[in-house]
Design a protein around this motif. Structure first.
Motif, short mmCIF file in Angstrom:
data_model
loop_
_atom_site.label_atom_id
_atom_site.label_comp_id
_atom_site.label_asym_id
_atom_site.label_seq_id
_atom_site.Cartn_x
_atom_site.Cartn_y
_atom_site.Cartn_z
N THR A 188 0.83 -1.21 0.00
CA THR A 188 0.00 0.00 0.00
C THR A 188 0.86 1.25 0.00
O THR A 188 0.55 2.23 -0.69
CB THR A 188 -0.92 0.01 1.24
OG1 THR A 188 -1.76 -1.15 1.20
CG2 THR A 188 -1.80 1.26 1.26
N SER A 233 1.05 3.70 -6.16
CA SER A 233 0.42 4.98 -6.47
C SER A 233 -1.10 4.81 -6.41
O SER A 233 -1.62 3.70 -6.47
CB SER A 233 0.85 5.47 -7.86
OG SER A 233 0.62 4.45 -8.84
N LYS A 234 -1.81 5.92 -6.31
CA LYS A 234 -3.25 5.88 -6.08
C LYS A 234 -4.01 5.14 -7.18
O LYS A 234 -5.01 4.48 -6.92
CB LYS A 234 -3.80 7.30 -5.95
CG LYS A 234 -3.32 8.05 -4.72
CD LYS A 234 -3.88 9.45 -4.68
CE LYS A 234 -3.39 10.20 -3.46
NZ LYS A 234 -3.92 11.59 -3.40
N ASP A 235 -3.51 5.24 -8.42
CA ASP A 235 -4.26 4.68 -9.54
C ASP A 235 -4.28 3.16 -9.57
O ASP A 235 -5.15 2.56 -10.21
CB ASP A 235 -3.73 5.24 -10.87
CG ASP A 235 -2.24 4.99 -11.04
OD1 ASP A 235 -1.54 4.91 -10.02
OD2 ASP A 235 -1.78 4.88 -12.19
N ARG A 250 -3.44 1.31 -6.48
CA ARG A 250 -3.31 0.86 -5.09
C ARG A 250 -4.33 -0.23 -4.76
O ARG A 250 -4.02 -1.20 -4.07
CB ARG A 250 -3.46 2.04 -4.13
CG ARG A 250 -3.22 1.70 -2.66
CD ARG A 250 -3.21 2.95 -1.83
NE ARG A 250 -2.11 3.81 -2.22
CZ ARG A 250 -2.08 5.13 -2.01
NH1 ARG A 250 -3.11 5.73 -1.45
NH2 ARG A 250 -1.04 5.84 -2.38
N ARG A 308 7.89 5.63 -8.79
CA ARG A 308 7.03 6.42 -9.69
C ARG A 308 7.64 6.65 -11.07
O ARG A 308 6.95 7.08 -11.99
CB ARG A 308 6.73 7.80 -9.06
CG ARG A 308 6.03 7.74 -7.71
CD ARG A 308 4.67 7.07 -7.81
NE ARG A 308 4.01 7.00 -6.51
CZ ARG A 308 4.06 5.95 -5.70
NH1 ARG A 308 4.72 4.86 -6.07
NH2 ARG A 308 3.46 5.96 -4.53
N GLU A 325 3.05 14.41 -4.08
CA GLU A 325 2.85 13.20 -3.28
C GLU A 325 3.72 13.22 -2.03
O GLU A 325 3.28 12.78 -0.96
CB GLU A 325 3.17 11.96 -4.13
CG GLU A 325 2.67 10.67 -3.50
CD GLU A 325 2.72 9.49 -4.45
OE1 GLU A 325 2.42 8.36 -4.00
OE2 GLU A 325 3.05 9.69 -5.64
N GLU A 358 2.04 15.52 0.48
CA GLU A 358 0.89 14.86 1.11
C GLU A 358 1.33 13.83 2.14
O GLU A 358 0.72 13.70 3.20
CB GLU A 358 0.04 14.19 0.03
CG GLU A 358 -0.69 15.16 -0.89
CD GLU A 358 -1.42 14.45 -2.01
OE1 GLU A 358 -1.18 13.24 -2.21
OE2 GLU A 358 -2.25 15.10 -2.68
N SER A 410 0.49 13.89 6.14
CA SER A 410 -0.16 12.74 6.76
C SER A 410 0.62 12.25 7.97
O SER A 410 0.03 11.94 9.02
CB SER A 410 -0.30 11.61 5.73
OG SER A 410 -0.82 10.44 6.32
#
Length: 478
Positions: free
Chosen positions: A151, A155-157, A159, A232, A241, A244, A248
């Motif tokens: 996780t 990357s978000k796309d 995950r 990436r 990223e 962020e 977090s």
């Protein structure tokens, strides 16, 4: 003019490609880490063919060099893996924040390989149990560190897709053990075949990059940037990223959950639901089936070979788990959980009916209902794999705020493995106490209660934000 427009279009496409992260390194990392899950799956699946070979029967030769296990001893043999898993879960919580995700994965291979050596050379029950416990330690560590690592590196796309890899590779590992168990006569040589997966994972894990999340949490920003850039791609801009991720981490350090916070409605209510989902997941009897599936088919007197039936169920489990990655986001969590509980209840009840009829008239049951055990278990495993297998773990991540997830995750994982041990250890005594058909009817009744629980108590989290989910429980934080 046409050439100029073509050049502009091509330039725009290239710019758009620069904005997208590379996936190759992420897929390699996810595959390499998930090999640990496959090694764990082999340890889980090993129990079934090995138990069938070690099972004491009237035809067993007590004077031979081999040794055999009674029903009670088989319960310890199967269930001891979960004892190790409980220990592994606790060790993983300490290791992943001290020696890193990669370091923890490398360390987890040590008890796995020692465990397989003890099992392969075992001369008594004690050596078998010690070996199984050590394999279980790796199982517990992997169940926490591998999903965490995957996780954090994804990357978000992609995950979500990569996040399902752990459960999928476990089923592949179980099938791997079933396949080789069907062609190898010796349970000792089967240990060597299963241990090979641990060695393959070790070789792949050596080349893994550490998680950027872990590196940043230790103040190693330069190394975190290098790791993020590796995952990436060289041309991808990682600044947003990284910003962020920093935010977090800062927020998680500022807001620490206390035990008293667990009594707040927006935490307590989803906590109860999560814990019950974990209990129902294991009380359905799925691990009792997986650990003893060869013995189940032997007792059923199926016209197909026991090994063939086992392999069919293993293949179905892999395919159903793979299809769940699509169904979960399309059908919704509540719908799949409800359908899963419903069909598990019906199928395991039907399996009980077969053994009830077999107890009355063995010849009639095997001739007339011989198709029922395999069909029932195919439906049972399919229903579990698309619903109650992955969804309780997914919902655990969707029902809680980030500062609560670590505490809740530890509690849920511990509870889950505790019930794995209880069910696998008591499966044989339960059959002796209320007969084989009674044991399956007991599991079916639990699944029926579970179905009602899903309909009445489990919220749908599909497509909802964290704020919308917590609002469902009546007390979202300000």
């Amino acid at each position: 003019m046409a050439e100029m427009e073509k050049s502009v279009t091509q330039l725009v496409e290239e710019v758009e490609e620069w904005k997208k992260p590379s996936h190759a390194t992420q897929y390699f990392a996810a595959f390499s880490a998930s090999m640990s899950a496959m090694a764990v799956g082999a340890a889980i699946g090993y129990s079934s063919p090995a138990s069938a070979a070690l099972r004491y029967t009237n035809s067993s030769d007590e004077n031979s060099d081999a040794f055999y296990l009674t029903k009670g001893e088989l319960g310890w043999f199967s269930g001891s893996l979960s004892i190790g898993a409980l220990t592994g879960c606790m060790l993983a919580g300490l290791c992943i924040n001290n020696i890193g995700r990669k370091g923890t994965m490398l360390v987890s291979v040590v008890p796995l390989l020692i465990g397989w050596i003890l099992i392969g050379l075992a001369q008594n029950l004690a050596m078998l149990i010690c070996g199984r416990i050590l394999c279980g330690v790796c199982t517990g560590i992997s169940s926490l560190v591998v999903p965490t690592y995957t996780t954090e590196c994804a990357s978000k796309d992609i995950r979500g897709a990569l996040g399902t890899g752990f459960q999928l590779f476990i089923t592949v590992g179980i099938l791997y053990a079933y396949l080789f168990g069907s062609v190898m006569e010796s349970w000792r040589w089967l240990t060597a075949v299963c241990a090979v997966l641990g060695l393959v994972f070790l070789m792949l894990a050596v080349f893994l990059k550490e998680s950027p999340h872990y590196l940043l949490s230790k103040g190693k920003e330069a190394q975190a940037r290098q790791s993020m850039q590796y995952f990436r791609g060289k041309s991808y801009d990682i600044e947003l990223e990284m910003a962020e991720l920093k935010q977090s981490l800062e927020e998680s350090l500022q807001v620490k959950v206390k035990m008293s916070d667990l009594t707040k409605p927006y935490i307590l209510k989803p906590l109860i639901i999560t814990m019950l989902l974990m209990v129902f997941q294991q009380m359905a009897g799925v691990n009792a089936v997986i650990y003893n599936i060869v013995i189940i088919f032997q007792d059923s007197g199926n016209t197909l070979s026991d090994d063939m039936c086992t392999i069919v169920v293993g293949v179905v489990q892999v395919l159903a788990t793979a299809s769940s990655t699509i169904l979960i986001d399309r059908a919704g969590r509540k719908v799949l959980l409800s359908l899963s509980a419903c069909f598990m209840s019906i199928s395991i009840f039907c399996l009980g009916v077969f053994f009830y009829e077999k107890n009355k008239d063995e010849t009639w049951a095997e001739d007339t209902l011989g198709w029922l055990p395999l069909t029932s278990l195919i439906v049972f495993i399919t229903a579990f794999s698309i619903g109650y297998g992955p969804i309780p773990w997914i919902m655990m991540g969707e029902l809680f705020y980030p500062n609560v997830k670590e505490a809740v995750g530890s509690m849920a994982t511990t509870l889950n493995w505790t019930f794995v041990f209880i069910i696998t250890f008591t499966f044989e005594p339960l059959q002796d106490a209320i007969y084989t058909y009674g044991a399956y009817w007991f599991f079916g009744s639990i699944c029926a209660v579970n179905f009602i629980f899903c309909l009445l108590c489990v919220p749908e989290t599909k497509g909802k934000t964290l704020q919308e989910t917590t609002a469902h429980f009546g007390h979202p934080p300000s």
